[in-house]
Design a protein around this motif. Structure first.
Motif, PDB file in Angstrom:
ATOM      1  N   LEU A  94       0.837  -1.195   0.000  1.00  0.00           N
ATOM      2  CA  LEU A  94       0.000   0.000   0.000  1.00  0.00           C
ATOM      3  C   LEU A  94       0.875   1.249   0.000  1.00  0.00           C
ATOM      4  O   LEU A  94       0.674   2.143  -0.790  1.00  0.00           O
ATOM      5  CB  LEU A  94      -0.941  -0.009   1.201  1.00  0.00           C
ATOM      6  N   GLY A  95       1.840   1.308   0.866  1.00  0.00           N
ATOM      7  CA  GLY A  95       2.800   2.395   0.877  1.00  0.00           C
ATOM      8  C   GLY A  95       2.227   3.762   1.200  1.00  0.00           C
ATOM      9  O   GLY A  95       2.930   4.737   1.247  1.00  0.00           O
ATOM     10  N   GLY A  96       0.949   3.858   1.380  1.00  0.00           N
ATOM     11  CA  GLY A  96       0.332   5.141   1.695  1.00  0.00           C
ATOM     12  C   GLY A  96      -0.885   4.925   2.551  1.00  0.00           C
ATOM     13  O   GLY A  96      -0.992   3.954   3.280  1.00  0.00           O
ATOM     14  N   SER A  97      -1.799   5.834   2.430  1.00  0.00           N
ATOM     15  CA  SER A  97      -2.999   5.770   3.255  1.00  0.00           C
ATOM     16  C   SER A  97      -4.056   4.860   2.634  1.00  0.00           C
ATOM     17  O   SER A  97      -4.280   4.885   1.429  1.00  0.00           O
ATOM     18  CB  SER A  97      -3.586   7.168   3.419  1.00  0.00           C
ATOM     19  N   GLY A  98      -4.698   4.074   3.484  1.00  0.00           N
ATOM     20  CA  GLY A  98      -5.850   3.284   3.067  1.00  0.00           C
ATOM     21  C   GLY A  98      -7.099   4.141   3.230  1.00  0.00           C
ATOM     22  O   GLY A  98      -7.043   5.226   3.809  1.00  0.00           O
ATOM     23  N   PRO A  99      -8.228   3.673   2.747  1.00  0.00           N
ATOM     24  CA  PRO A  99      -9.451   4.465   2.893  1.00  0.00           C
ATOM     25  C   PRO A  99      -9.837   4.602   4.363  1.00  0.00           C
ATOM     26  O   PRO A  99      -9.734   3.648   5.128  1.00  0.00           O
ATOM     27  CB  PRO A  99     -10.494   3.679   2.101  1.00  0.00           C
ATOM     28  N   ALA A 100     -10.274   5.792   4.739  1.00  0.00           N
ATOM     29  CA  ALA A 100     -10.686   6.030   6.115  1.00  0.00           C
ATOM     30  C   ALA A 100     -12.076   5.453   6.377  1.00  0.00           C
ATOM     31  O   ALA A 100     -12.420   5.164   7.514  1.00  0.00           O
ATOM     32  CB  ALA A 100     -10.684   7.523   6.414  1.00  0.00           C
ATOM     33  N   ARG A 101     -12.870   5.262   5.329  1.00  0.00           N
ATOM     34  CA  ARG A 101     -14.218   4.694   5.467  1.00  0.00           C
ATOM     35  C   ARG A 101     -14.257   3.394   4.686  1.00  0.00           C
ATOM     36  O   ARG A 101     -13.877   3.355   3.520  1.00  0.00           O
ATOM     37  CB  ARG A 101     -15.261   5.665   4.933  1.00  0.00           C
ATOM     38  N   LEU A 102     -14.739   2.349   5.338  1.00  0.00           N
ATOM     39  CA  LEU A 102     -14.783   1.022   4.736  1.00  0.00           C
ATOM     40  C   LEU A 102     -16.185   0.456   4.912  1.00  0.00           C
ATOM     41  O   LEU A 102     -16.741   0.499   6.015  1.00  0.00           O
ATOM     42  CB  LEU A 102     -13.762   0.130   5.436  1.00  0.00           C
ATOM     43  N   VAL A 103     -16.765  -0.060   3.827  1.00  0.00           N
ATOM     44  CA  VAL A 103     -18.100  -0.652   3.873  1.00  0.00           C
ATOM     45  C   VAL A 103     -17.948  -2.162   3.772  1.00  0.00           C
ATOM     46  O   VAL A 103     -17.251  -2.667   2.879  1.00  0.00           O
ATOM     47  CB  VAL A 103     -18.980  -0.112   2.722  1.00  0.00           C
ATOM     48  N   TYR A 104     -18.611  -2.883   4.681  1.00  0.00           N
ATOM     49  CA  TYR A 104     -18.521  -4.345   4.693  1.00  0.00           C
ATOM     50  C   TYR A 104     -18.935  -4.914   3.337  1.00  0.00           C
ATOM     51  O   TYR A 104     -19.990  -4.592   2.801  1.00  0.00           O
ATOM     52  CB  TYR A 104     -19.407  -4.943   5.794  1.00  0.00           C
ATOM     53  N   GLY A 105     -18.058  -5.745   2.772  1.00  0.00           N
ATOM     54  CA  GLY A 105     -18.334  -6.417   1.510  1.00  0.00           C
ATOM     55  C   GLY A 105     -17.959  -5.629   0.267  1.00  0.00           C
ATOM     56  O   GLY A 105     -18.033  -6.156  -0.837  1.00  0.00           O
ATOM     57  N   VAL A 106     -17.564  -4.367   0.421  1.00  0.00           N
ATOM     58  CA  VAL A 106     -17.183  -3.530  -0.720  1.00  0.00           C
ATOM     59  C   VAL A 106     -15.665  -3.391  -0.716  1.00  0.00           C
ATOM     60  O   VAL A 106     -15.083  -2.875   0.233  1.00  0.00           O
ATOM     61  CB  VAL A 106     -17.846  -2.135  -0.642  1.00  0.00           C
TER      62      VAL A 106
ATOM     63  N   PRO B 256     -12.370  -1.718  -1.554  1.00  0.00           N
ATOM     64  CA  PRO B 256     -11.938  -0.379  -1.979  1.00  0.00           C
ATOM     65  C   PRO B 256     -10.860  -0.443  -3.057  1.00  0.00           C
ATOM     66  O   PRO B 256     -10.186  -1.464  -3.229  1.00  0.00           O
ATOM     67  CB  PRO B 256     -11.393   0.239  -0.691  1.00  0.00           C
ATOM     68  N   ASN B 257     -10.688   0.662  -3.776  1.00  0.00           N
ATOM     69  CA  ASN B 257      -9.634   0.751  -4.791  1.00  0.00           C
ATOM     70  C   ASN B 257      -8.283   0.439  -4.157  1.00  0.00           C
ATOM     71  O   ASN B 257      -7.990   0.887  -3.051  1.00  0.00           O
ATOM     72  CB  ASN B 257      -9.592   2.155  -5.399  1.00  0.00           C
ATOM     73  N   GLY B 258      -7.456  -0.316  -4.887  1.00  0.00           N
ATOM     74  CA  GLY B 258      -6.136  -0.672  -4.416  1.00  0.00           C
ATOM     75  C   GLY B 258      -6.103  -1.919  -3.547  1.00  0.00           C
ATOM     76  O   GLY B 258      -5.046  -2.344  -3.110  1.00  0.00           O
ATOM     77  N   PHE B 259      -7.255  -2.510  -3.283  1.00  0.00           N
ATOM     78  CA  PHE B 259      -7.352  -3.710  -2.457  1.00  0.00           C
ATOM     79  C   PHE B 259      -7.939  -4.855  -3.279  1.00  0.00           C
ATOM     80  O   PHE B 259      -8.554  -4.637  -4.328  1.00  0.00           O
ATOM     81  CB  PHE B 259      -8.242  -3.473  -1.231  1.00  0.00           C
ATOM     82  N   GLU B 260      -7.749  -6.065  -2.791  1.00  0.00           N
ATOM     83  CA  GLU B 260      -8.383  -7.238  -3.403  1.00  0.00           C
ATOM     84  C   GLU B 260      -8.934  -8.121  -2.301  1.00  0.00           C
ATOM     85  O   GLU B 260      -8.455  -8.109  -1.175  1.00  0.00           O
ATOM     86  CB  GLU B 260      -7.407  -7.994  -4.294  1.00  0.00           C
ATOM     87  N   GLU B 261      -9.956  -8.871  -2.667  1.00  0.00           N
ATOM     88  CA  GLU B 261     -10.629  -9.739  -1.712  1.00  0.00           C
ATOM     89  C   GLU B 261      -9.878 -11.049  -1.560  1.00  0.00           C
ATOM     90  O   GLU B 261      -9.543 -11.695  -2.544  1.00  0.00           O
ATOM     91  CB  GLU B 261     -12.059  -9.985  -2.208  1.00  0.00           C
ATOM     92  N   VAL B 262      -9.596 -11.422  -0.333  1.00  0.00           N
ATOM     93  CA  VAL B 262      -8.942 -12.682  -0.024  1.00  0.00           C
ATOM     94  C   VAL B 262      -9.996 -13.713   0.374  1.00  0.00           C
ATOM     95  O   VAL B 262      -9.913 -14.878   0.004  1.00  0.00           O
ATOM     96  CB  VAL B 262      -7.926 -12.502   1.131  1.00  0.00           C
TER      97      VAL B 262
END
Length: 134
Positions: A76-88, A90-96
Motif C-alpha cells: 500500500l505504501g500510503g494511506s488506506g481508505p478512512a471509510r470502509l463498507v462491509y463487503g465492498v 476499496p480501490n487498491g485492495f483485493e478480496e482474499v
C-alpha cells in the motif's frame, strides 16, 4: 542464576520497544445507524493527518471463523481508505475471503493491520442494527 535470566530480559525489552513503536489504528462504526447488509466503519490513525496506513482487514466470528478479508494489492505504501463498507472492496485492495452475509445475534471481530493495528467487536442486533461489543 542471574546470567540465565539475561537473555529473557533482553528479549522482553526488545519486544516492549518494538511494540511501543507501532501506531494504533482506531476502528469504529461510521454512525449509530449502521445496519445490515453493509455497515460502514471508520478507520483512523490519530498520529497521522494523511489517513490510516493499513493493508489488511479481516472480519471474523469471535471463534476465528473468517467472514471477509481484503488486503492491499502489492504494498500500500500510503494511506488506506478512512471509510470502509462491509463487503465492498476499496480501490487498491483485493478480496482474499469473499464476504459472507452477517447474521443477527452474532458478534464479529474487525481487525485492521499494516503500519499499525486496531480492531473492534460489533454485535448484530435482532433488528439488523450494529452496536459495539466488549
Amino acid at each position: 542464576m542471574a546470567l540465565r535470566r539475561l537473555p529473557f530480559l533482553v528479549a522482553l525489552l526488545v519486544a516492549a520497544l518494538t511494540s511501543a513503536c507501532e501506531p494504533p489504528l482506531h476502528v469504529q462504526l461510521a454512525s449509530a445507524e449502521e445496519s445490515l447488509p453493509s455497515p460502514a466503519f471508520v478507520i483512523r490513525e490519530p498520529s497521522r493527518a494523511e489517513g490510516p496506513r493499513y493493508d489488511l482487514v479481516r472480519v471474523s466470528l469471535l471463534d476465528g471463523t473468517p467472514v471477509w478479508a481484503i488486503h492491499a494489492r502489492g504494498s500500500l505504501g500510503g494511506s488506506g481508505p478512512a471509510r470502509l463498507v462491509y463487503g465492498v472492496v476499496p480501490n487498491g485492495f483485493e478480496e482474499v475471503q469473499p464476504a459472507v452475509p452477517l447474521e443477527t445475534g452474532r458478534t464479529y471481530s474487525i481487525a485492521v493491520s499494516g503500519e499499525g493495528r486496531g480492531g473492534l467487536h460489533v454485535r448484530v442486533q435482532e433488528d439488523g442494527s450494529l452496536t459495539t461489543a466488549p
